[in-house]
Design an enzyme around this catalytic site. Structure first.
Site, PDB file in Angstrom:
ATOM      1  N   SER A  23       0.833  -1.196   0.000  1.00  0.00           N
ATOM      2  CA  SER A  23       0.000   0.000   0.000  1.00  0.00           C
ATOM      3  C   SER A  23       0.871   1.251   0.000  1.00  0.00           C
ATOM      4  CB  SER A  23      -0.963  -0.055   1.180  1.00  0.00           C
ATOM      5  OG  SER A  23      -2.059   0.810   1.002  1.00  0.00           O
ATOM      6  N   HIS A  28      -7.016  -6.632   0.121  1.00  0.00           N
ATOM      7  CA  HIS A  28      -5.890  -5.716  -0.018  1.00  0.00           C
ATOM      8  C   HIS A  28      -4.747  -6.087   0.922  1.00  0.00           C
ATOM      9  CE1 HIS A  28      -3.775  -2.029  -0.812  1.00  0.00           C
ATOM     10  NE2 HIS A  28      -3.935  -1.568   0.425  1.00  0.00           N
ATOM     11  N   ASP A  65      -2.307  14.652  12.661  1.00  0.00           N
ATOM     12  CA  ASP A  65      -2.471  15.978  12.077  1.00  0.00           C
ATOM     13  C   ASP A  65      -1.816  16.072  10.702  1.00  0.00           C
ATOM     14  OD1 ASP A  65      -3.901  16.819  14.267  1.00  0.00           O
ATOM     15  OD2 ASP A  65      -2.175  17.716  15.280  1.00  0.00           O
TER      16      ASP A  65
END
Length: 304
Positions: free
Chosen positions: A130, A285, A226
């Site tokens: 990924s 996946h 963040d």
């Protein structure tokens, strides 16, 4: 919920917590690189299993919200079966590696360009899942002399489509409130209860909660929420490249995954002209969690 889990590579089972590694060694970051134009690297956390130094090492790169311990069982099995050194790495902003406002693939590639030579692990076999697969592909395109061969696990060098639920999940994680000085089991239970109205899939919550850690009596998220949320577009994208990687390349795809559709194949062939594609049946996946033995067999076959 399931759309988000598929798009972001959240495992359906085989979850492993992101625990600290006592085999981690610090590596000094570089500010010069090759020509001085590269992003500044950070000292990545890693675990290195010993093996024959004469053969290229296997280097595993995890996906978003993952960490090096996701590959613990796979790494141990391959070290025993192949006799090679096996390195698992925490990407910046993940696991035990430092946080940084730069979440670009160029930065993640630079981290490895500094780490791998200092560990005397080049050229290596680079295996990325990924997000880690995109980092691996970019590194191979930028510095092909560092990569003996490449395995991209259920990902392609094409922009990935995300779900609109992603910012909502990230906001839910940042809104978690846990009192100080509570036990780990209590903290996880409270976090799970607070996430459940938004993250209704239990497997997704369990995976996210592997990133909940205790620091000085307080529970915090290990990942840099963040920065990841602010620059999610960079994680979904792939930097445009003109050069190709000349080495052997395997694109290992999950039979039940739609992550690498046929429309991605021309770009794969352009950038990786020696690419071969192999599909693992009955795998989503997260191939190495869904079908670990098939995953191991595919790697061994590619190395043969």
């Amino acid at each position: 919920m399931l759309r988000w889990a598929r798009a972001w590579g959240l495992p359906r089972r085989g979850l492993r917590p992101c625990s600290p590694s006592f085999s981690t060694g610090p590596v000094a970051p570089s500010s010069s690189g090759r020509g001085g134009a590269e992003p500044r690297s950070v000292p990545l956390s890693y675990k290195l299993l010993d093996g024959e130094v004469a053969r290229p090492a296997l280097v595993f790169l995890h996906g978003l919200f993952g960490c090096k311990t996701n590959f613990n069982s796979i790494a141990k099995a391959l070290a025993q079966q192949t006799g090679r050194r096996v390195l698992t790495v925490d990407a910046r902003n993940h696991g035990d590696s430092p946080h940084s406002p730069d979440v670009s693939y160029e930065a993640m590639s630079q981290d490895l360009q500094d780490l791998l030579p200092q560990l005397d692990l080049v050229p290596c076999v680079l295996i990325g899942h990924s997000m880690g697969g995109k980092t691996a592909m970019l590194l191979a395109l930028q510095r092909p002399e560092l990569v003996e061969r490449l395995i991209a696990v259920d990902i392609s060098p094409v922009e990935t489509t995300s779900s609109s639920d992603f910012p909502t999940y990230m906001a839910a994680m940042r809104a978690i409130s846990i009192p100080d000085k509570v036990s780990r089991s209590c903290a996880r239970k409270l976090a799970d209860e607070q996430l459940s109205p938004v993250v209704q899939d239990m497997a997704v919550r369990q995976f996210l909660l592997t990133n909940l850690v205790e620091v000085d009596g307080r529970f915090v998220w290990r990942v840099n929420l963040d920065a990841l949320a602010q620059h999610v577009d960079k994680i979904m994208a792939f930097p445009p490249r003109q050069e190709s990687y000349p080495g052997p390349t395997l694109f290992l795809l999950g039979g039940n995954s739609q992550y690498v559709p046929p429309s991605h194949h021309p770009e794969i062939r352009r950038l990786f002209p020696r690419a071969q594609m192999q599909t693992v049946p009955n795998a989503g996946h997260w191939i190495h969690a869904d079908r670990p033995q098939d995953f191991l067999a595919a790697i061994r076959g590619f190395l043969a």
